[in-house]
Motif scaffolding. Structure first.
Motif, PDB file in Angstrom:
ATOM      1  N   THR A  82     -65.340  62.117 -68.387  1.00 14.64           N
ATOM      2  CA  THR A  82     -65.208  63.455 -68.938  1.00 14.64           C
ATOM      3  C   THR A  82     -65.657  64.448 -67.870  1.00 14.64           C
ATOM      4  O   THR A  82     -66.249  64.070 -66.864  1.00 14.64           O
ATOM      5  N   LEU A  83     -65.377  65.719 -68.119  1.00 15.35           N
ATOM      6  CA  LEU A  83     -65.722  66.762 -67.155  1.00 15.35           C
ATOM      7  C   LEU A  83     -66.081  68.032 -67.913  1.00 15.35           C
ATOM      8  O   LEU A  83     -65.404  68.389 -68.886  1.00 15.35           O
ATOM      9  N   PHE A  84     -67.138  68.710 -67.490  1.00 19.64           N
ATOM     10  CA  PHE A  84     -67.565  69.956 -68.101  1.00 19.64           C
ATOM     11  C   PHE A  84     -67.315  71.064 -67.096  1.00 19.64           C
ATOM     12  O   PHE A  84     -67.789  70.998 -65.964  1.00 19.64           O
ATOM     13  N   ILE A  85     -66.560  72.096 -67.510  1.00 23.22           N
ATOM     14  CA  ILE A  85     -66.279  73.208 -66.601  1.00 23.22           C
ATOM     15  C   ILE A  85     -66.619  74.508 -67.308  1.00 23.22           C
ATOM     16  O   ILE A  85     -65.971  74.885 -68.287  1.00 23.22           O
ATOM     17  N   ALA A  91     -69.278  67.487 -84.766  1.00 23.81           N
ATOM     18  CA  ALA A  91     -69.262  67.183 -83.327  1.00 23.81           C
ATOM     19  C   ALA A  91     -69.400  65.672 -83.096  1.00 23.81           C
ATOM     20  O   ALA A  91     -68.723  65.107 -82.226  1.00 23.81           O
ATOM     21  N   GLN A  92     -70.243  65.012 -83.863  1.00 22.42           N
ATOM     22  CA  GLN A  92     -70.388  63.556 -83.736  1.00 22.42           C
ATOM     23  C   GLN A  92     -69.100  62.843 -84.128  1.00 22.42           C
ATOM     24  O   GLN A  92     -68.704  61.867 -83.495  1.00 22.42           O
ATOM     25  N   HIS A 108     -73.983  73.351 -75.928  1.00 27.61           N
ATOM     26  CA  HIS A 108     -74.832  72.177 -76.152  1.00 27.61           C
ATOM     27  C   HIS A 108     -74.026  71.055 -76.807  1.00 27.61           C
ATOM     28  O   HIS A 108     -74.046  69.907 -76.344  1.00 27.61           O
ATOM     29  N   LEU A 109     -73.295  71.397 -77.869  1.00 26.06           N
ATOM     30  CA  LEU A 109     -72.513  70.373 -78.562  1.00 26.06           C
ATOM     31  C   LEU A 109     -71.336  69.881 -77.727  1.00 26.06           C
ATOM     32  O   LEU A 109     -71.001  68.690 -77.752  1.00 26.06           O
ATOM     33  N   ALA A 110     -70.725  70.782 -76.944  1.00 27.68           N
ATOM     34  CA  ALA A 110     -69.627  70.356 -76.060  1.00 27.68           C
ATOM     35  C   ALA A 110     -70.141  69.346 -75.045  1.00 27.68           C
ATOM     36  O   ALA A 110     -69.520  68.298 -74.827  1.00 27.68           O
ATOM     37  N   MET A 111     -71.288  69.637 -74.435  1.00 28.76           N
ATOM     38  CA  MET A 111     -71.859  68.701 -73.459  1.00 28.76           C
ATOM     39  C   MET A 111     -72.298  67.415 -74.145  1.00 28.76           C
ATOM     40  O   MET A 111     -72.122  66.322 -73.601  1.00 28.76           O
ATOM     41  N   ALA A 112     -72.835  67.505 -75.345  1.00 32.38           N
ATOM     42  CA  ALA A 112     -73.253  66.302 -76.068  1.00 32.38           C
ATOM     43  C   ALA A 112     -72.054  65.401 -76.351  1.00 32.38           C
ATOM     44  O   ALA A 112     -72.132  64.175 -76.201  1.00 32.38           O
ATOM     45  N   ILE A 113     -70.926  66.008 -76.732  1.00 26.95           N
ATOM     46  CA  ILE A 113     -69.699  65.230 -76.960  1.00 26.95           C
ATOM     47  C   ILE A 113     -69.264  64.562 -75.658  1.00 26.95           C
ATOM     48  O   ILE A 113     -68.947  63.361 -75.634  1.00 26.95           O
ATOM     49  N   LEU A 114     -69.256  65.321 -74.566  1.00 31.18           N
ATOM     50  CA  LEU A 114     -68.836  64.760 -73.275  1.00 31.18           C
ATOM     51  C   LEU A 114     -69.737  63.617 -72.837  1.00 31.18           C
ATOM     52  O   LEU A 114     -69.263  62.591 -72.353  1.00 31.18           O
ATOM     53  N   GLN A 115     -71.058  63.800 -72.991  1.00 32.01           N
ATOM     54  CA  GLN A 115     -72.008  62.749 -72.598  1.00 32.01           C
ATOM     55  C   GLN A 115     -71.772  61.477 -73.420  1.00 32.01           C
ATOM     56  O   GLN A 115     -71.763  60.373 -72.889  1.00 32.01           O
ATOM     57  N   GLU A 116     -71.565  61.667 -74.720  1.00 32.30           N
ATOM     58  CA  GLU A 116     -71.343  60.522 -75.614  1.00 32.30           C
ATOM     59  C   GLU A 116     -70.055  59.772 -75.259  1.00 32.30           C
ATOM     60  O   GLU A 116     -70.037  58.550 -75.144  1.00 32.30           O
ATOM     61  N   VAL A 117     -68.973  60.528 -75.085  1.00 31.78           N
ATOM     62  CA  VAL A 117     -67.683  59.907 -74.755  1.00 31.78           C
ATOM     63  C   VAL A 117     -67.756  59.243 -73.387  1.00 31.78           C
ATOM     64  O   VAL A 117     -67.287  58.117 -73.203  1.00 31.78           O
ATOM     65  N   ASN A 118     -68.356  59.927 -72.431  1.00 31.86           N
ATOM     66  CA  ASN A 118     -68.477  59.379 -71.074  1.00 31.86           C
ATOM     67  C   ASN A 118     -69.255  58.065 -71.084  1.00 31.86           C
ATOM     68  O   ASN A 118     -68.865  57.100 -70.433  1.00 31.86           O
ATOM     69  N   GLU A 119     -70.324  58.032 -71.828  1.00 29.28           N
ATOM     70  CA  GLU A 119     -71.162  56.827 -71.908  1.00 29.28           C
ATOM     71  C   GLU A 119     -70.419  55.675 -72.586  1.00 29.28           C
ATOM     72  O   GLU A 119     -70.480  54.532 -72.143  1.00 29.28           O
ATOM     73  N   ASN A 120     -69.698  55.973 -73.653  1.00 30.89           N
ATOM     74  CA  ASN A 120     -69.020  54.923 -74.409  1.00 30.89           C
ATOM     75  C   ASN A 120     -67.749  54.409 -73.751  1.00 30.89           C
ATOM     76  O   ASN A 120     -67.299  53.307 -74.048  1.00 30.89           O
ATOM     77  N   ALA A 149     -78.425  67.987 -72.807  1.00 27.37           N
ATOM     78  CA  ALA A 149     -77.847  68.181 -74.137  1.00 27.37           C
ATOM     79  C   ALA A 149     -77.338  66.862 -74.696  1.00 27.37           C
ATOM     80  O   ALA A 149     -76.483  66.207 -74.094  1.00 27.37           O
ATOM     81  N   ARG A 150     -77.868  66.490 -75.823  1.00 24.63           N
ATOM     82  CA  ARG A 150     -77.446  65.302 -76.562  1.00 24.63           C
ATOM     83  C   ARG A 150     -77.430  65.672 -78.043  1.00 24.63           C
ATOM     84  O   ARG A 150     -77.973  66.694 -78.447  1.00 24.63           O
ATOM     85  N   PHE A 151     -76.848  64.820 -78.845  1.00 21.82           N
ATOM     86  CA  PHE A 151     -76.832  65.092 -80.282  1.00 21.82           C
ATOM     87  C   PHE A 151     -78.252  65.127 -80.845  1.00 21.82           C
ATOM     88  O   PHE A 151     -78.574  65.947 -81.699  1.00 21.82           O
TER      89      PHE A 151
END
Length: 192
Positions: free
Chosen positions: A183-186, A136-137, A163-175, A117-119
């Motif tokens: 970040t953590l997804f539960i 979300a972005q 999908h958007l929650a994971m996309a936000i987490l992936q983006e924040v985690n990467e940056n 899941a990404r934007f």
């Protein structure tokens, strides 16, 4: 109910009641007298192993404590092994990606497809979905800039909340990986 009121030194009244002054003073805080604490004697009390008893039949702790060292966490750090402390410090402080991998290794994800899941993989079928994607972005950007707030997604099944929650987490985690944040997804049903 026990009244847990603290005195000016931060000690609870029942700790003060149990404190027995030793007449010795702390090396780190020369103005602070060391105390030993009383507690009920163990059922298999042995004076050679468990220390001495007070006149009222309570057992004295074998170690003397400084209340200022206790407040500073000195005793807790001594109990943690030096190897464990060093490993934790190396992992969290010296490794650029120490916390970065926590998203992948510690998250509880129900559907494995969420890892992708990404934007740019969010399907936009109209103006409403485009507005939600833009929001979300913006949320991801604000988290990356250090703002602190909560985000709650509400909507029917299959609308893209996970999908958007994971996309936000992936983006924040990467940056934020260079700043040693993660970040953590539960997934709640996975957690339960």
């Amino acid at each position: 109910m026990i009244d847990e009121e603290k005195n000016k030194d931060g000690m609870l009244w029942y700790q003060l009641k149990r404190a027995v002054p030793t007449g010795l003073f702390c090396k780190n805080h020369p103005d602070t007298e060391l105390n030993r604490f009383t507690h009920p004697a163990s059922t298999n009390y042995d004076p050679l192993i468990h220390g001495e008893l007070t006149s009222d039949g309570l057992q004295l702790s074998s170690m003397a404590f400084c209340k200022k060292c206790d407040l500073e966490g000195v005793y807790q750090r001594k109990q943690q092994s030096s190897a464990e402390r060093r490993a934790n410090e190396d992992f969290l402080n010296k490794s650029k990606y120490g916390k970065y991998s926590l998203l992948k290794t510690q998250s509880l994800v129900g559907k494995k497809s969420l890892w992708f899941a990404r934007f740019n993989t969010f399907k936009v079928n109209g103006l409403e979905e485009q507005n939600v994607l833009n929001q979300a972005q913006r949320i991801a950007r604000e988290y990356t800039q250090g703002q602190r707030f909560n985000t709650v997604f509400v909507g029917g099944a299959g609308r893209g909340k996970s999908h958007l929650a994971m996309a936000i987490l992936q983006e924040v985690n990467e940056n934020l990986k260079d700043d040693k944040f993660s970040t953590l997804f539960i997934n709640i049903s996975e957690l339960i």
